[in-house]
Motif scaffolding. Sequence first.
Motif, PDB file in Angstrom:
ATOM      1  N   HIS A   2       1.051  -1.189  -0.012  1.00 46.02           N
ATOM      2  CA  HIS A   2      -0.016  -0.540  -0.382  1.00 46.02           C
ATOM      3  C   HIS A   2       1.167   1.391   0.279  1.00 46.02           C
ATOM      4  N   GLY A   3       0.457   2.272  -0.386  1.00 43.29           N
ATOM      5  CA  GLY A   3       0.731   3.432  -0.404  1.00 43.29           C
ATOM      6  C   GLY A   3       1.580   3.937   1.109  1.00 43.29           C
ATOM      7  N   LYS A   4       2.185   5.240   1.504  1.00 41.92           N
ATOM      8  CA  LYS A   4       2.573   5.897   2.709  1.00 41.92           C
ATOM      9  C   LYS A   4       1.548   6.093   4.073  1.00 41.92           C
ATOM     10  N   ASP A   5       0.334   7.039   3.133  1.00 42.75           N
ATOM     11  CA  ASP A   5      -0.940   7.675   3.783  1.00 42.75           C
ATOM     12  C   ASP A   5      -1.239   6.463   4.540  1.00 42.75           C
ATOM     13  N   LEU A   6      -1.040   5.149   4.210  1.00 40.15           N
ATOM     14  CA  LEU A   6      -2.130   4.168   5.233  1.00 40.15           C
ATOM     15  C   LEU A   6      -1.545   3.751   6.492  1.00 40.15           C
ATOM     16  N   SER A   7      -1.222   3.047   7.749  1.00 37.55           N
ATOM     17  CA  SER A   7      -1.111   2.145   8.172  1.00 37.55           C
ATOM     18  C   SER A   7      -1.843   1.663   9.056  1.00 37.55           C
ATOM     19  N   PHE A   8      -1.983   0.193   9.123  1.00 37.50           N
ATOM     20  CA  PHE A   8      -2.557  -0.706  10.385  1.00 37.50           C
ATOM     21  C   PHE A   8      -1.772  -1.114  11.234  1.00 37.50           C
ATOM     22  N   GLU A   9      -1.545  -0.374  11.363  1.00 35.74           N
ATOM     23  CA  GLU A   9      -0.337  -1.291  12.971  1.00 35.74           C
ATOM     24  C   GLU A   9      -1.708  -1.129  14.206  1.00 35.74           C
ATOM     25  N   ASN A  10      -2.636  -0.138  14.440  1.00 38.29           N
ATOM     26  CA  ASN A  10      -4.368  -0.861  15.251  1.00 38.29           C
ATOM     27  C   ASN A  10      -4.907  -2.041  14.202  1.00 38.29           C
ATOM     28  N   HIS A  11      -4.892  -2.402  14.112  1.00 34.17           N
ATOM     29  CA  HIS A  11      -5.607  -3.659  12.974  1.00 34.17           C
ATOM     30  C   HIS A  11      -4.853  -4.519  13.980  1.00 34.17           C
ATOM     31  N   PRO A  12      -6.336  -5.608  14.778  1.00 34.88           N
ATOM     32  CA  PRO A  12      -5.626  -7.153  15.401  1.00 34.88           C
ATOM     33  C   PRO A  12      -5.021  -7.764  14.818  1.00 34.88           C
ATOM     34  N   TYR A  13      -4.110  -7.778  13.508  1.00 33.10           N
ATOM     35  CA  TYR A  13      -3.699  -9.230  13.023  1.00 33.10           C
ATOM     36  C   TYR A  13      -3.092  -8.589  12.641  1.00 33.10           C
ATOM     37  N   PHE A  14      -2.143  -7.552  12.870  1.00 31.91           N
ATOM     38  CA  PHE A  14      -1.316  -6.740  12.105  1.00 31.91           C
ATOM     39  C   PHE A  14       0.239  -6.989  13.263  1.00 31.91           C
ATOM     40  N   ILE A  15       1.172  -7.470  12.592  1.00 31.40           N
ATOM     41  CA  ILE A  15       2.370  -7.922  13.470  1.00 31.40           C
ATOM     42  C   ILE A  15       3.807  -7.160  12.552  1.00 31.40           C
ATOM     43  N   GLU A  16       3.864  -6.552  11.830  1.00 29.47           N
ATOM     44  CA  GLU A  16       4.613  -5.715  11.635  1.00 29.47           C
ATOM     45  C   GLU A  16       4.887  -4.878  10.349  1.00 29.47           C
ATOM     46  N   HIS A  17       5.772  -4.116   9.421  1.00 29.02           N
ATOM     47  CA  HIS A  17       5.250  -2.713   8.115  1.00 29.02           C
ATOM     48  C   HIS A  17       6.802  -3.193   7.681  1.00 29.02           C
ATOM     49  N   ARG A  18       7.044  -2.859   6.793  1.00 29.10           N
ATOM     50  CA  ARG A  18       8.602  -2.192   6.511  1.00 29.10           C
ATOM     51  C   ARG A  18       7.931  -2.075   5.118  1.00 29.10           C
ATOM     52  N   HIS A  19       9.235  -0.669   5.083  1.00 22.96           N
ATOM     53  CA  HIS A  19       9.249  -0.023   3.700  1.00 22.96           C
ATOM     54  C   HIS A  19      10.632   0.372   2.551  1.00 22.96           C
ATOM     55  N   TYR A  20      10.305   0.068   1.614  1.00 23.16           N
ATOM     56  CA  TYR A  20      11.595   0.057   0.715  1.00 23.16           C
ATOM     57  C   TYR A  20      10.540   1.712  -0.310  1.00 23.16           C
ATOM     58  N   GLY A  21      11.972   2.894   0.036  1.00 23.41           N
ATOM     59  CA  GLY A  21      11.567   4.134  -1.159  1.00 23.41           C
ATOM     60  C   GLY A  21       9.611   4.241  -0.980  1.00 23.41           C
ATOM     61  N   VAL A  70       7.295   2.446  -1.726  1.00 22.90           N
ATOM     62  CA  VAL A  70       6.132   1.165  -1.653  1.00 22.90           C
ATOM     63  C   VAL A  70       6.059   0.154   0.569  1.00 22.90           C
ATOM     64  N   ASN A  71       5.408   0.310   0.369  1.00 24.46           N
ATOM     65  CA  ASN A  71       4.939  -0.265   1.756  1.00 24.46           C
ATOM     66  C   ASN A  71       4.350  -1.820   1.898  1.00 24.46           C
ATOM     67  N   PHE A  72       4.881  -2.971   2.617  1.00 22.83           N
ATOM     68  CA  PHE A  72       4.208  -3.636   2.757  1.00 22.83           C
ATOM     69  C   PHE A  72       4.016  -3.824   4.566  1.00 22.83           C
ATOM     70  N   SER A  73       2.420  -4.180   5.145  1.00 26.66           N
ATOM     71  CA  SER A  73       2.332  -4.571   5.932  1.00 26.66           C
ATOM     72  C   SER A  73       2.129  -5.543   6.034  1.00 26.66           C
ATOM     73  N   PHE A  74       2.112  -6.676   7.327  1.00 28.57           N
ATOM     74  CA  PHE A  74       2.361  -8.339   7.381  1.00 28.57           C
ATOM     75  C   PHE A  74       0.946  -8.363   8.264  1.00 28.57           C
ATOM     76  N   PHE A  75       0.066  -9.230   8.059  1.00 28.66           N
ATOM     77  CA  PHE A  75      -0.922  -9.523   9.383  1.00 28.66           C
ATOM     78  C   PHE A  75      -0.853 -11.065   9.302  1.00 28.66           C
ATOM     79  N   ALA A  76      -1.487 -11.600  10.299  1.00 29.09           N
ATOM     80  CA  ALA A  76      -0.772 -12.787  10.441  1.00 29.09           C
ATOM     81  C   ALA A  76      -2.235 -13.215  12.202  1.00 29.09           C
TER      82      ALA A  76
END
Length: 194
Positions: free
Chosen positions: A150-169, A171-177
């Motif tokens: 997803h883009g940089k304007d979104l954050s999923f850190e408060n999602h109940p299944y969120f575990i980590e966030h990585r960004h490269y330039g 490009v943003n990746f949110s990990f869930f489990a």
Amino acid sequence: MRVISGIYKRRRFDVPHTFKARPTTDFAKENLFNVLNNYIDFEDGVTALDLFAGTGSISIELVSRGCDQVISIEKDPQHFSFINKVMKEVKTDKCFPLRADVFQYMERCHQQFDFIFADPPYALKNLAEIPDKIFENKLLKEDGLFVLEHGKDLSFENHPYFIEHRHYGSVNFSFFAYKEETTEQEPTDEQPTL
């Protein structure tokens, strides 16, 4: 479009200039898979789902790295045809492209996956609903991993299944489990008996 690792390593596929898809950059893809290797052994009978598959860049990478089955969901007819062409070129029977709407597919799918990747258009108005749909429809296995680009304007850190966030330039990746339930004892007013 380049395959970074696995049996098709260094294979290149020319994406038509007319495509609207924004494939994950090689830099971001390489870094993402470096992280994923800590979570998943792709050669251990892994089933994967690639949502908004676009050019099939992630799908071919998953097949190359040894996934047992990759289902690629793509709505655009040109992109869908390109994914089919790529998979025919490498002569794989591990990838199953489906031309479908992602949200409809998530509602109807009864299969569970070890790994799910979604790379929706950043401007998609209901992009933020995707993690909820994944878990509501139980598409992920109990020990599985879901990654959303997803883009940089979104954050999923408060999602109940969120575990980590990585960004490269950009490009943003949110990990869930699914998280292991931690059972903490409720504090009580009772005094310990001596």
